[in-house]
Motif scaffolding. Structure first.
Motif, mmCIF file in Angstrom:
data_model
loop_
_atom_site.group_PDB
_atom_site.id
_atom_site.type_symbol
_atom_site.label_atom_id
_atom_site.label_comp_id
_atom_site.label_asym_id
_atom_site.label_seq_id
_atom_site.Cartn_x
_atom_site.Cartn_y
_atom_site.Cartn_z
ATOM 1 N N LYS A 139 0.834 -1.209 0.000
ATOM 2 C CA LYS A 139 0.000 0.000 0.000
ATOM 3 C C LYS A 139 0.868 1.257 0.000
ATOM 4 O O LYS A 139 0.586 2.216 -0.737
ATOM 5 C CB LYS A 139 -0.912 -0.012 1.234
ATOM 6 N N ARG A 140 1.948 1.254 0.795
ATOM 7 C CA ARG A 140 2.856 2.410 0.820
ATOM 8 C C ARG A 140 3.499 2.633 -0.540
ATOM 9 O O ARG A 140 3.612 3.763 -1.011
ATOM 10 C CB ARG A 140 3.944 2.213 1.882
ATOM 11 N N ALA A 141 3.928 1.541 -1.172
ATOM 12 C CA ALA A 141 4.582 1.655 -2.475
ATOM 13 C C ALA A 141 3.632 2.222 -3.517
ATOM 14 O O ALA A 141 3.990 3.118 -4.291
ATOM 15 C CB ALA A 141 5.101 0.288 -2.923
ATOM 16 N N VAL A 142 2.407 1.722 -3.528
ATOM 17 C CA VAL A 142 1.422 2.184 -4.505
ATOM 18 C C VAL A 142 1.133 3.667 -4.312
ATOM 19 O O VAL A 142 1.062 4.441 -5.288
ATOM 20 C CB VAL A 142 0.125 1.355 -4.396
ATOM 21 N N ARG A 143 0.970 4.086 -3.061
ATOM 22 C CA ARG A 143 0.695 5.498 -2.787
ATOM 23 C C ARG A 143 1.888 6.378 -3.162
ATOM 24 O O ARG A 143 1.711 7.487 -3.677
ATOM 25 C CB ARG A 143 0.341 5.677 -1.311
ATOM 26 N N MET A 144 3.091 5.889 -2.904
ATOM 27 C CA MET A 144 4.276 6.667 -3.261
ATOM 28 C C MET A 144 4.379 6.820 -4.771
ATOM 29 O O MET A 144 4.659 7.913 -5.278
ATOM 30 C CB MET A 144 5.536 5.985 -2.719
ATOM 31 N N TRP A 145 4.168 5.730 -5.518
ATOM 32 C CA TRP A 145 4.210 5.816 -6.978
ATOM 33 C C TRP A 145 3.199 6.825 -7.484
ATOM 34 O O TRP A 145 3.478 7.573 -8.422
ATOM 35 C CB TRP A 145 3.934 4.446 -7.595
ATOM 36 N N ASP A 146 2.027 6.857 -6.865
ATOM 37 C CA ASP A 146 0.988 7.788 -7.301
ATOM 38 C C ASP A 146 1.392 9.233 -6.978
ATOM 39 O O ASP A 146 1.233 10.130 -7.807
ATOM 40 C CB ASP A 146 -0.342 7.435 -6.637
ATOM 41 N N ARG A 147 1.912 9.462 -5.763
ATOM 42 C CA ARG A 147 2.309 10.823 -5.379
ATOM 43 C C ARG A 147 3.416 11.361 -6.273
ATOM 44 O O ARG A 147 3.427 12.545 -6.630
ATOM 45 C CB ARG A 147 2.789 10.856 -3.919
ATOM 46 N N LEU A 148 4.355 10.493 -6.633
ATOM 47 C CA LEU A 148 5.485 10.901 -7.461
ATOM 48 C C LEU A 148 5.154 10.841 -8.950
ATOM 49 O O LEU A 148 6.030 11.081 -9.785
ATOM 50 C CB LEU A 148 6.701 10.018 -7.166
ATOM 51 N N GLN A 149 3.897 10.505 -9.268
ATOM 52 C CA GLN A 149 3.431 10.411 -10.654
ATOM 53 C C GLN A 149 4.256 9.419 -11.460
ATOM 54 O O GLN A 149 4.512 9.611 -12.649
ATOM 55 C CB GLN A 149 3.448 11.793 -11.321
ATOM 56 N N ILE A 150 4.667 8.344 -10.776
ATOM 57 C CA ILE A 150 5.367 7.256 -11.457
ATOM 58 C C ILE A 150 4.362 6.331 -12.122
ATOM 59 O O ILE A 150 4.502 5.957 -13.290
ATOM 60 C CB ILE A 150 6.234 6.465 -10.449
ATOM 61 N N ARG A 151 3.311 6.003 -11.357
ATOM 62 C CA ARG A 151 2.300 5.084 -11.879
ATOM 63 C C ARG A 151 1.063 5.157 -10.996
ATOM 64 O O ARG A 151 1.170 5.257 -9.771
ATOM 65 C CB ARG A 151 2.829 3.644 -11.898
ATOM 66 N N LYS A 152 -0.106 5.106 -11.620
ATOM 67 C CA LYS A 152 -1.349 5.115 -10.872
ATOM 68 C C LYS A 152 -1.633 3.726 -10.305
ATOM 69 O O LYS A 152 -1.200 2.709 -10.856
ATOM 70 C CB LYS A 152 -2.501 5.552 -11.775
#
Length: 418
Positions: free
Chosen positions: A301-314
């Protein structure tokens, strides 16, 4: 031989101005212009499906192309059609935009208003580059020359969840099915692909990190050809040197692999740096491996949220793979999907480490018994992801994968091995 030039211009006046100048260039063969980004990609994909030789040597992208912004469009063309040279036409010819255009994959930049000499010089240089790339591609017997290979990244929700085993087996499945496959170890500090496959090779991804134009020959020198047929590009032996692989160099390395192999599997590990983030952003499929326990799922969950915040991947563009799954555990795939907001692979991997232990300890993961339920699950996952055309069969020979008693994933254990 005439240089085929495809203009991509959305403005009618700009189309006339550009095509008039292009028609005056020596040995130039302008083709019918495309007026938006979708039409450009569709046109190149149609030509690439016939042969790489059908693609134009040069694509000229005007800054006012739409609906996709010009730089994003250039990146997509560079990734999907690496033998095509792209020139950006822009009113801002400053060093900032020039550097950005190069980072996104352009081979040249021409300032507005257009001038004959500058345009002719850029087109000639880019056309020569394109011809050179195609010559190298054509000289390699097993090189993939389609519209760009499929890139799959494998990341771990935390350390020890099985990301490397997953990446290795997905790559082995794709290679065994007849697809030229590369396995890239971007777990730069703690990469273990070499250990899992019993490889001792002094070259690594570091040898490509400082190279701005990775030719097929340079790439081939850095890649290790494994007994299984896999092309391996390994993590550095000295983990502290992983910082030398930047996000920019990672983009270039992944693009170079994508141009030569039909499938590229990238082991990103559990610690996300700039290089891994760039690979995840570029990937056709981004996998996040977790085990069905509270700590690992929280990590996912942390990884997914981080990717989203950094606009790496939704989140909805990420697929979670559940490893060490049993029916008796309290945390099941539907709950993981709800917690992370991602897709969850239909194929789960059973909790049968004893099947893996001998192969892992010996560094011979490629020799894992075909009857292993873990291997069968991971190869079924490869089929689910589209990395295998016909589960259990090599598409070139028509024969079953060695060691398989039936189609991959055809049998499921009563204990939920999946």
């Amino acid at each position: 031989m005439p240089t085929r030039i495809l203009p991509a211009v959305g403005d009618a006046d700009a189309v006339r101005s550009l095509t008039t100048l292009l028609s005056q260039l020596p040995d130039a063969e302008p083709v019918a212009p495309v007026t938006d980004s979708t039409q450009l990609i569709d046109t190149l994909a149609r030509l690439a499906a016939e042969s790489v030789d059908e693609l134009p040597e040069v694509v000229v992208v005007h800054e006012r192309i739409g609906p996709v912004p010009a730089l994003e469009l250039i990146r997509e063309v560079a990734l999907r059609f690496p033998a095509v040279g792209v020139i950006l036409v822009t009113s801002d010819a400053g060093p900032g935009l020039f550097q950005a255009a190069m980072d996104y994959g352009a081979r040249g930049l021409v300032a507005l208003p257009l001038g004959y000499e500058e345009l002719a010089s850029r087109v000639q240089a880019v056309a020569q580059w394109s011809v050179g790339v195609r010559r190298h591609l054509g000289a390699a017997g097993d090189v993939f020359t389609g519209a760009g290979g499929t890139v799959v990244t494998v990341s771990g929700a935390k350390g020890g969840v099985g990301a490397t085993v997953t990446a290795v087996q997905l790559a082995l499945a794709a290679q065994a099915s007849g697809r030229p496959t590369a396995l890239l170890d971007l777990d730069l500090q703690t990469g273990d692909v070499a250990s899992y496959l019993d490889v001792q090779f002094r070259r690594s991804v570091l040898d490509l990190a400082a190279i701005t134009d990775i030719s097929p020959r340079v790439l081939a020198d850095a890649v290790f050809r494994h007994d299984s047929g896999l092309a391996l590009l390994l993590a550095p032996a000295e983990g502290e040197r992983g910082e030398d692989v930047t996000d920019r160099s990672a983009r270039q390395i992944v693009s170079a692999l994508r141009s030569r192999y039909e499938v590229v599997v990238v082991d990103c590990g559990a610690q996300m740096g700039g290089a891994g983030a760039a690979a995840v952003e570029m990937a056709d499929t981004a996998l996040l491996v977790t085990t069905p326990d509270v700590v690992a799922v929280r990590g996912a969950k942390r990884a997914v949220r981080m990717w989203d915040r950094l606009q790496i991947r939704k989140a909805e563009e990420t697929t979670v793979v559940v490893n060490r799954h049993t029916r008796g555990t309290e945390i099941q795939p539907p709950l993981i999907q709800k917690i992370t907001g991602t897709a969850v692979a239909a194929t789960t991997v059973p909790a049968h480490f004893k099947e893996l232990q001998a192969a892992v300890d010996a560094g011979r993961l490629h020799e894992l018994d075909g009857r292993s339920t873990v291997r069968q699950a991971l190869w079924a996952l490869a089929a689910e992801l589209g990395l295998v055309d016909h589960p259990g069969t090599n598409r070139r020979t028509g024969r079953r994968f060695r060691g398989e008693r039936g189609p991959v994933g055809a049998r499921r254990r009563k204990d939920g091995a999946g």
